[in-house]
Design an enzyme around this catalytic site. Structure first.
Site: not given
Length: 757
Positions: A31-32, A218-219, A249, A619
């Site tokens: 995503k970044t 973002d987020e 998330q 993770r």
């Protein structure tokens, strides 16, 4: 602009610049890279002036990294508004704050220390009991009210007739009045006052709507109500809003994040395009499928499923251990086994639900010389509350320990400032006494202010009492007594903050350390009757305070590891968000622990816990291992456990190792079944915590009416017979410990019930 490094969906998100856009970016889906490429694309290909782009994120670190990556893509510096929510609001208020009724644009920003000073002054001025209303608790209330947009006058009206509520409301009013008088804002005010500015002056809002041709967030799943209002207000201008996030998330509901913001995006912005980034670049296929088999059980989610071009990889391993110590030993053994020539210790992470779980892993790793570091928390034995109580116990063991006395003389707060302490130390030095001996003198206590004199008198009385009886008491009796009689536990309870609750949990968990020591007293060497050879046998008496403190000193005196060192990472699952590790161990997979007992009665709470499980699982890059304990001891209390419902939801074809119970009479297994699970009631750490606190407060009330000839049982010395009673002093001959003189009001004694033969 070259977008060949992005996949098709990422390129689609980058090129869609007009109108509302929702990018559902799964874990590890890049995503970044997508966000930064989109900003660079707007500048390079669309010719957008950088100052007309707003990109908002949650941390300064994330904003800095985003800016660096954009500048690297463009090959030059840019002047975009890439910043956090607070930085955005601060810049707006600096420019236009003069339009507010109660502030001007040259306001000052109060940090937490400044806020605390204001509240302390209000408490003093209003003569409020700071034990019942600690500054930290009052500030937490004020922050919650501001985040909810509740004005002081409205809160006061709501609290009419509620004595404690009115106190909080009046502190809130005074706090608000003080900040306005000083032309100051706290961090909550930055958000709240920006909204007030937009509401008061629509012209200012329109100027920013015109300025920001493109808005990116973002987020987005982590935004709260006020942040949502700011973004919505700004986006109503041109409508070019792009939000990036993953509803799977969303794990910060407990601090105000509202998952509805991302779930309802298409309703809030009709005609929105949705792009799903589902290709995962991090994990193997089995790990992704396992995570999906859990998260698909959530009802409040947007359908998406991660996939990868990576190989299927190893199956997810599961171990059902006997107890929490075997669980920690199992993880330690596995790390040693897996850490080969191509792996470093830094490739491994242990993820748990609560910080209190770290202790057994720290101890297991220390025994095997496995380097580790605790992230998002403090090493168990380095936590302030643990070091404070160890200092109290050291003082009981040795009242001349000035270092311990200086640490706890004002813990909890007793009105002893640095100046008073300095004078007491100078007096002690001049008279050749310890600080404790000096403070304990009646003439010294009488010379202090009333609050300090009374509080120190109670503390020194408790230390002397337990020092005189330390050989006749278990370590747990001394510990409980100190928690109770020094006021340490009650001060934390009165604080009534999340931080205080965590400290209480850690203090109760320390009882597990003490009970473990008492159940397994140290081995001693004894001489054989026929000569000088020795053999080792168990000391049949419970170990004493000095031995326990020596054991703790050896555990807690581990060298600190540098964060960049080759070390295993220990952290909560919340702290792990955004990180990745080749090898991940998710531990404590039990109902009541994970999902947490606090959330199990609420469907929304369980769904957030399930999202947290999904975060933990994703993770892992190469190998995911999960563990649980059949019997777990927390806060000194133990009980059998039931495996986490998240384990029962997992596709059994993806598991290998121990069996997982699906329901009472049905066992679902992976490729092998090494031991059965347990399908009893959910483990309740809350019950253990409540019982541990009740045990502390109950204390030892002693036995009344004892007389010579009575049979008694002592929790440390076992059974014996009373030989003599003189007031509060009793002489008892124990069957194995010999004759002891006891203070009957403190001794942990019970009568032995005689039975007819």
């Amino acid at each position: 602009m070259d977008l060949s490094g992005l996949n098709d969906k990422q390129q689609e998100a980058v090129r869609h610049t007009e109108g509302p856009l929702l990018i559902l970016a799964g874990a590890g889906s890049g995503k970044t890279a997508t966000m930064t490429s989109r900003i660079a694309y707007l500048i390079e290909e669309k010719g957008t002036y950088p100052g007309n782009i707003l990109a908002v994120t949650f941390t300064n670190k994330a904003a800095g990294e985003m800016r660096e990556r954009v500048e690297k893509l463009l090959g030059r510096k840019v002047n975009s508004w890439i910043m956090t929510f607070h930085a955005l609001c601060l810049r707006i208020l600096r420019r236009d704050g003069d339009h507010l009724d109660d502030h001007s644009s040259d306001f000052v920003v109060y940090d937490p220390a400044d806020q605390r000073a204001v509240v302390k002054a209000i408490i003093k001025e209003r003569n409020i009991d700071d034990k019942k209303n600690p500054p930290g608790a009052l500030l937490a209330t004020i922050s919650d009210l501001k985040s909810a947009g509740v004005e002081p006058k409205d809160f006061l009206a709501e609290m009419q007739g509620d004595f404690s509520g009115e106190i909080r409301a009046r502190v809130y009013m005074d706090y608000d009045r003080t900040l306005k008088k000083n032309n100051a804002m706290d961090f909550d005010d930055l958000i709240l006052n920006t909204l007030k500015l937009f509401e008061k002056d629509p012209g200012i809002l329109r100027s920013y709507q015109d300025r920001f041709r493109y808005i990116m967030v973002d987020e987005y799943q982590d935004t709260d109500g006020l942040q949502y209002k700011i973004i919505s207000s700004l986006a109503k201008g041109r409508g070019n809003i792009c939000v990036v996030g993953d509803d799977d998330q969303s794990i910060y509901g407990w601090r105000g994040a509202d998952i509805r913001n991302i779930l309802n995006f298409e309703k809030d912005f009709p005609g929105a395009m949705v792009v799903k980034l589902e290709q995962n670049y991090r994990s193997t296929g089995n790990i992704l499928d396992g995570a999906y088999s859990v998260i698909k059980n959530n009802k409040d989610r947007k359908d998406k499923r991660l996939w990868t071009r990576h190989e299927r990889g190893e199956a997810i391993t599961y171990a059902r251990c006997d107890d929490e110590k075997e669980e920690a030993d199992y993880v330690a053994r596995e790390i040693i086994r897996l850490c080969g020539p191509e792996e470093d210790f830094s490739d491994f992470a242990v993820l748990y639900r609560t910080n209190a779980q770290s202790r057994t892993f720290e101890e297991a790793f220390s025994r095997r010389d496995i380097p580790y570091r605790v992230v998002g928390g403090i090493r168990y034995y380095e936590r302030k509350e643990i070091k404070d109580m160890i200092a109290y116990m050291r003082l009981v063991s040795n009242p001349r320990d000035d270092l311990s006395m200086e640490r706890i003389i004002n813990e909890p707060k007793r009105g002893v400032g640095p100046g008073t302490l300095s004078k007491l130390k100078a007096l002690a030095s001049a008279e050749g006494l310890s600080v404790f001996e000096t403070v304990a003198r009646p003439e010294i206590l009488g010379g202090l202010n009333k609050k300090a004199g009374t509080a120190l008198g109670q503390m020194t009385d408790a230390i002397r009492k337990y020092n005189s009886e330390k050989d006749n008491l278990r370590v747990s009796d001394i510990y409980d007594g100190l928690l109770r009689e020094t006021g340490y536990l009650s001060a934390l309870e009165m604080a009534d903050t999340k931080e205080a609750d965590i400290r209480i949990e850690n203090l109760m968990e320390f009882k597990s350390v003490i009970y473990d020591y008492q159940e397994k007293p140290p081995e001693i060497d004894v001489y054989m009757e026929d000569g000088g050879e020795t053999e080792t046998e168990r000391n049949r008496e419970t170990g004493d305070l000095e031995e326990f403190l020596e054991k703790i000193a050896l555990i807690s005196d581990i060298d600190n590891h540098d964060p960049t060192e080759n070390a295993v990472t220990l952290m909560t699952m919340h702290s792990a968000k955004g990180l990745e590790f080749p090898y991940v161990f998710m531990v404590g997979m039990e109902d009541g622990l994970f999902p947490s007992w606090r959330t199990m009665e609420s469907p929304e709470g369980v769904e957030e816990e399930r999202r947290l499980c999904y975060v933990g699982m994703t993770r892992a890059m190469k190998r995911l291992s999960m563990t649980s304990a059949e019997y777990r001891t927390m806060y000194g209390k133990g009980s059998y456990t039931r495996e986490s419902q998240f384990m029962r939801e997992m596709d059994p074809k993806l598991l290998r190792g121990d069996g997982v119970y699906v329901e009472k009479n049905e066992v679902r297994t992976g490729t092998s079944s090494l031991r059965d699970g347990y399908s009893g009631e959910p483990f309740s750490p809350f019950d253990s915590l409540r019982e541990a606190k009740r045990e502390v407060k109950k204390g030892s009330v002693g036995l009344k009416g004892l007389k010579a000839g009575d049979r008694v049982v002592h929790k440390k010395f076992g059974e014996g017979m009373v030989l003599e009673v003189d007031g509060n002093v009793g002489v008892v001959i124990f069957d194995r410990a010999g004759t002891k003189k006891l203070a009957l009001d403190m001794a942990p004694l019970e009568r032995v019930q005689e039975t007819d033969i």
